[in-house]
Motif scaffolding. Sequence first.
Motif, mmCIF file in Angstrom:
data_model
loop_
_atom_site.group_PDB
_atom_site.id
_atom_site.type_symbol
_atom_site.label_atom_id
_atom_site.label_comp_id
_atom_site.label_asym_id
_atom_site.label_seq_id
_atom_site.Cartn_x
_atom_site.Cartn_y
_atom_site.Cartn_z
ATOM 1 N N GLU A 96 -9.857 21.019 2.105
ATOM 2 C CA GLU A 96 -8.438 20.850 2.415
ATOM 3 C C GLU A 96 -8.027 19.382 2.404
ATOM 4 O O GLU A 96 -6.947 19.032 1.919
ATOM 5 C CB GLU A 96 -8.121 21.465 3.777
ATOM 6 C CG GLU A 96 -6.650 21.371 4.153
ATOM 7 C CD GLU A 96 -6.348 21.979 5.513
ATOM 8 O OE1 GLU A 96 -5.213 21.836 5.977
ATOM 9 O OE2 GLU A 96 -7.264 22.594 6.106
ATOM 10 N N LEU A 97 -8.871 18.504 2.943
ATOM 11 C CA LEU A 97 -8.521 17.091 3.051
ATOM 12 C C LEU A 97 -8.926 16.263 1.836
ATOM 13 O O LEU A 97 -8.417 15.158 1.658
ATOM 14 C CB LEU A 97 -9.169 16.482 4.299
ATOM 15 C CG LEU A 97 -8.625 16.951 5.646
ATOM 16 C CD1 LEU A 97 -9.353 16.230 6.778
ATOM 17 C CD2 LEU A 97 -7.125 16.691 5.746
ATOM 18 N N ALA A 140 -6.102 14.857 -0.413
ATOM 19 C CA ALA A 140 -5.306 13.871 0.320
ATOM 20 C C ALA A 140 -6.069 12.550 0.432
ATOM 21 O O ALA A 140 -5.469 11.466 0.329
ATOM 22 C CB ALA A 140 -4.956 14.399 1.707
ATOM 23 N N LEU A 200 -5.884 10.687 -2.920
ATOM 24 C CA LEU A 200 -4.601 10.017 -3.096
ATOM 25 C C LEU A 200 -4.499 8.788 -2.195
ATOM 26 O O LEU A 200 -4.007 7.739 -2.620
ATOM 27 C CB LEU A 200 -3.452 10.976 -2.804
ATOM 28 C CG LEU A 200 -2.042 10.391 -2.976
ATOM 29 C CD1 LEU A 200 -1.837 9.846 -4.380
ATOM 30 C CD2 LEU A 200 -0.988 11.448 -2.637
ATOM 31 N N ALA A 201 -4.976 8.893 -0.962
ATOM 32 C CA ALA A 201 -4.942 7.750 -0.054
ATOM 33 C C ALA A 201 -5.763 6.591 -0.604
ATOM 34 O O ALA A 201 -5.348 5.424 -0.520
ATOM 35 C CB ALA A 201 -5.455 8.161 1.322
ATOM 36 N N GLN A 259 1.875 14.621 -8.155
ATOM 37 C CA GLN A 259 1.976 13.977 -6.842
ATOM 38 C C GLN A 259 1.538 12.523 -6.926
ATOM 39 O O GLN A 259 2.186 11.627 -6.369
ATOM 40 C CB GLN A 259 1.143 14.728 -5.803
ATOM 41 C CG GLN A 259 1.292 14.154 -4.397
ATOM 42 C CD GLN A 259 0.463 14.904 -3.361
ATOM 43 O OE1 GLN A 259 -0.297 15.822 -3.695
ATOM 44 N NE2 GLN A 259 0.603 14.511 -2.115
ATOM 45 N N THR A 298 3.963 9.279 -6.149
ATOM 46 C CA THR A 298 3.586 8.385 -5.052
ATOM 47 C C THR A 298 3.285 6.978 -5.533
ATOM 48 O O THR A 298 3.758 5.988 -4.965
ATOM 49 C CB THR A 298 2.370 8.959 -4.306
ATOM 50 O OG1 THR A 298 2.695 10.246 -3.781
ATOM 51 C CG2 THR A 298 1.940 8.048 -3.169
ATOM 52 N N ARG A 301 -3.434 3.868 4.627
ATOM 53 C CA ARG A 301 -3.307 5.266 4.230
ATOM 54 C C ARG A 301 -4.643 5.987 4.355
ATOM 55 O O ARG A 301 -4.707 7.111 4.824
ATOM 56 C CB ARG A 301 -2.752 5.342 2.809
ATOM 57 C CG ARG A 301 -1.365 4.698 2.691
ATOM 58 C CD ARG A 301 -1.072 4.290 1.259
ATOM 59 N NE ARG A 301 0.178 3.543 1.152
ATOM 60 C CZ ARG A 301 0.283 2.230 1.297
ATOM 61 N NH1 ARG A 301 -0.795 1.501 1.586
ATOM 62 N NH2 ARG A 301 1.438 1.626 1.165
ATOM 63 N N THR A 302 -5.707 5.310 3.955
ATOM 64 C CA THR A 302 -7.043 5.898 4.115
ATOM 65 C C THR A 302 -7.396 6.003 5.587
ATOM 66 O O THR A 302 -7.994 6.997 6.019
ATOM 67 C CB THR A 302 -8.093 5.054 3.374
ATOM 68 O OG1 THR A 302 -7.740 4.984 1.985
ATOM 69 C CG2 THR A 302 -9.480 5.670 3.512
ATOM 70 N N SER A 331 -5.777 9.063 6.926
ATOM 71 C CA SER A 331 -6.409 10.279 6.414
ATOM 72 C C SER A 331 -7.771 10.527 7.048
ATOM 73 O O SER A 331 -8.112 11.659 7.386
ATOM 74 C CB SER A 331 -6.543 10.202 4.886
ATOM 75 O OG SER A 331 -5.291 10.192 4.271
ATOM 76 N N ARG A 385 -8.030 12.149 10.469
ATOM 77 C CA ARG A 385 -7.974 13.612 10.525
ATOM 78 C C ARG A 385 -9.350 14.250 10.397
ATOM 79 O O ARG A 385 -9.503 15.448 10.626
ATOM 80 C CB ARG A 385 -7.073 14.129 9.407
ATOM 81 C CG ARG A 385 -5.626 13.664 9.515
ATOM 82 C CD ARG A 385 -4.841 13.965 8.271
ATOM 83 N NE ARG A 385 -4.775 15.399 7.995
ATOM 84 C CZ ARG A 385 -4.319 15.916 6.856
ATOM 85 N NH1 ARG A 385 -3.921 15.104 5.884
ATOM 86 N NH2 ARG A 385 -4.276 17.228 6.687
#
Length: 223
Positions: A28-29, A32, A35-36, A62, A66, A203-204, A207, A210
């Motif tokens: 799931e992550l 993301a 991208l980060a 995406q 971004t 951003r990382t 992420s 999480r």
Amino acid sequence: MTGGWAVVMPVKRLGGAKTRLADAAGEELRPALALAFAEDTLAAVMECAAVSSVTVVTDDEQARATLSRLGAAVVPDSPRGGLNAAVEHGVIAVRAARPGAAVAVAALNADLPALRAEELARVLDEAAAAPRSFLADAAGTGTTLLAVLPGVDPAPGFGPASRMRHRASGAVELMPSGVESVRQDVDTGEDLLAAIALGVGPRTARSTHRLGAGFRRSAASHG
């Protein structure tokens, strides 16, 4: 961005990116995080005084939206032939956009979330002395940057064992000191811990927060 280098950053479709991170981040992550990584890499490149432009090569919508908002030019990965084909396509696009100009181009991995602008500048300064050069990754087997002076064919050989492949092809291996952030790409959980220890971009950092307390404790002990 005020310097003379044009940077090309290939970015895979996020759904298929960083599959080796699945064990650490979960499915799931994982997109993301990919991208980060690209966002933080791009942000650092945009701050580098040696860089004049950044072109992202991607077919991911995406990532396109971004990264273009962050200031990159984005071209589609029309060859759809993998990383090396994307690099070649990006270099052609950069040179075509500036016909007649002497454009030095550096192909840079998009998974350098701890990248520091001043360290990238140090690498590019050394690269200016050779027609075609490269920087090995932190593991010592791969490549994070391939640089070519105007008119030189990049002949990229990214992928497993690319350090030896680039050496064998005649590219000069760059050996600047104190550029760990330019070498630390992220493919595995261990790589991510090493990048966090160096200090990843915001951003990382958000992420990876999480990923939970256990992963953050591992990162703290790794540093």
